[in-house]
Motif scaffolding. Structure first.
Motif, PDB file in Angstrom:
ATOM      1  N   LYS A 150      29.610  51.494   5.654  1.00  0.00           N
ATOM      2  CA  LYS A 150      29.560  52.697   6.498  1.00  0.00           C
ATOM      3  C   LYS A 150      29.760  53.960   5.674  1.00  0.00           C
ATOM      4  CE  LYS A 150      30.963  50.630  10.845  1.00  0.00           C
ATOM      5  NZ  LYS A 150      32.002  50.554  11.886  1.00  0.00           N
ATOM      6  N   THR A 151      30.660  53.914   4.695  1.00  0.00           N
ATOM      7  CA  THR A 151      30.932  55.081   3.866  1.00  0.00           C
ATOM      8  C   THR A 151      29.709  55.477   3.045  1.00  0.00           C
ATOM      9  OG1 THR A 151      33.250  54.452   3.671  1.00  0.00           O
ATOM     10  CG2 THR A 151      32.421  56.015   2.056  1.00  0.00           C
ATOM     11  N   LEU A 174      35.370  40.970   4.815  1.00  0.00           N
ATOM     12  CA  LEU A 174      34.291  41.614   5.556  1.00  0.00           C
ATOM     13  C   LEU A 174      34.688  42.987   6.088  1.00  0.00           C
ATOM     14  CD1 LEU A 174      32.785  38.578   7.478  1.00  0.00           C
ATOM     15  CD2 LEU A 174      31.890  39.727   5.466  1.00  0.00           C
ATOM     16  N   ARG A 175      35.969  43.184   6.351  1.00  0.00           N
ATOM     17  CA  ARG A 175      36.428  44.476   6.860  1.00  0.00           C
ATOM     18  C   ARG A 175      36.231  45.561   5.792  1.00  0.00           C
ATOM     19  NH1 ARG A 175      42.325  45.049   7.577  1.00  0.00           N
ATOM     20  NH2 ARG A 175      42.087  42.826   7.392  1.00  0.00           N
ATOM     21  N   VAL A 176      36.624  45.259   4.557  1.00  0.00           N
ATOM     22  CA  VAL A 176      36.450  46.215   3.458  1.00  0.00           C
ATOM     23  C   VAL A 176      34.972  46.420   3.164  1.00  0.00           C
ATOM     24  CG1 VAL A 176      36.908  46.618   1.006  1.00  0.00           C
ATOM     25  CG2 VAL A 176      38.689  45.670   2.462  1.00  0.00           C
ATOM     26  N   LEU A 177      34.212  45.342   3.209  1.00  0.00           N
ATOM     27  CA  LEU A 177      32.775  45.437   2.987  1.00  0.00           C
ATOM     28  C   LEU A 177      32.128  46.335   4.038  1.00  0.00           C
ATOM     29  CD1 LEU A 177      30.286  44.374   1.374  1.00  0.00           C
ATOM     30  CD2 LEU A 177      30.122  42.598   3.113  1.00  0.00           C
ATOM     31  N   LYS A 216      17.647  47.758  10.780  1.00  0.00           N
ATOM     32  CA  LYS A 216      17.874  47.392  12.171  1.00  0.00           C
ATOM     33  C   LYS A 216      18.404  45.961  12.299  1.00  0.00           C
ATOM     34  CE  LYS A 216      15.997  51.094  14.061  1.00  0.00           C
ATOM     35  NZ  LYS A 216      16.839  52.162  14.396  1.00  0.00           N
ATOM     36  N   LYS A 217      17.815  45.025  11.565  1.00  0.00           N
ATOM     37  CA  LYS A 217      18.166  43.618  11.746  1.00  0.00           C
ATOM     38  C   LYS A 217      18.839  42.996  10.541  1.00  0.00           C
ATOM     39  CE  LYS A 217      14.574  42.888  15.144  1.00  0.00           C
ATOM     40  NZ  LYS A 217      13.420  42.137  15.540  1.00  0.00           N
ATOM     41  N   LEU A 218      18.350  43.261   9.349  1.00  0.00           N
ATOM     42  CA  LEU A 218      18.916  42.637   8.149  1.00  0.00           C
ATOM     43  C   LEU A 218      20.001  43.549   7.581  1.00  0.00           C
ATOM     44  CD1 LEU A 218      18.773  40.175   6.320  1.00  0.00           C
ATOM     45  CD2 LEU A 218      17.185  41.432   4.875  1.00  0.00           C
ATOM     46  N   THR A 219      21.210  43.377   8.071  1.00  0.00           N
ATOM     47  CA  THR A 219      22.324  44.191   7.614  1.00  0.00           C
ATOM     48  C   THR A 219      22.847  43.643   6.293  1.00  0.00           C
ATOM     49  OG1 THR A 219      23.918  42.846   8.814  1.00  0.00           O
ATOM     50  CG2 THR A 219      22.980  44.739   9.981  1.00  0.00           C
TER      51      THR A 219
END
Length: 54
Positions: A27-28, A19-22, A36-39
């Motif tokens: 973000k990149t 999840l960290r790499v994801l 807003k809600k469904l990330t």
């Protein structure tokens, strides 16, 4: 009785995903810029859960 439950199966499917790499990639590439809600992470969990429930 079957020892593999849905909760264990879901954890096994989701555990290989880093999840960290994801999150860094999201973000990149600014994938969650307008959401807003469904990330992306919650969408991925929802997709895997839907596959599990058929």
């Amino acid at each position: 009785m079957d020892k593999i439950t849905r909760k264990n199966s879901f954890g096994q499917w989701f555990s290989p995903i880093n999840l960290r790499v994801l999150e860094e990639n999201v973000k990149t590439m600014k994938l969650d810029f307008y959401t807003k809600k469904l990330t992306t992470e919650s969408f991925l969990k929802l997709l895997l859960f839907a596959q599990l429930k058929e």
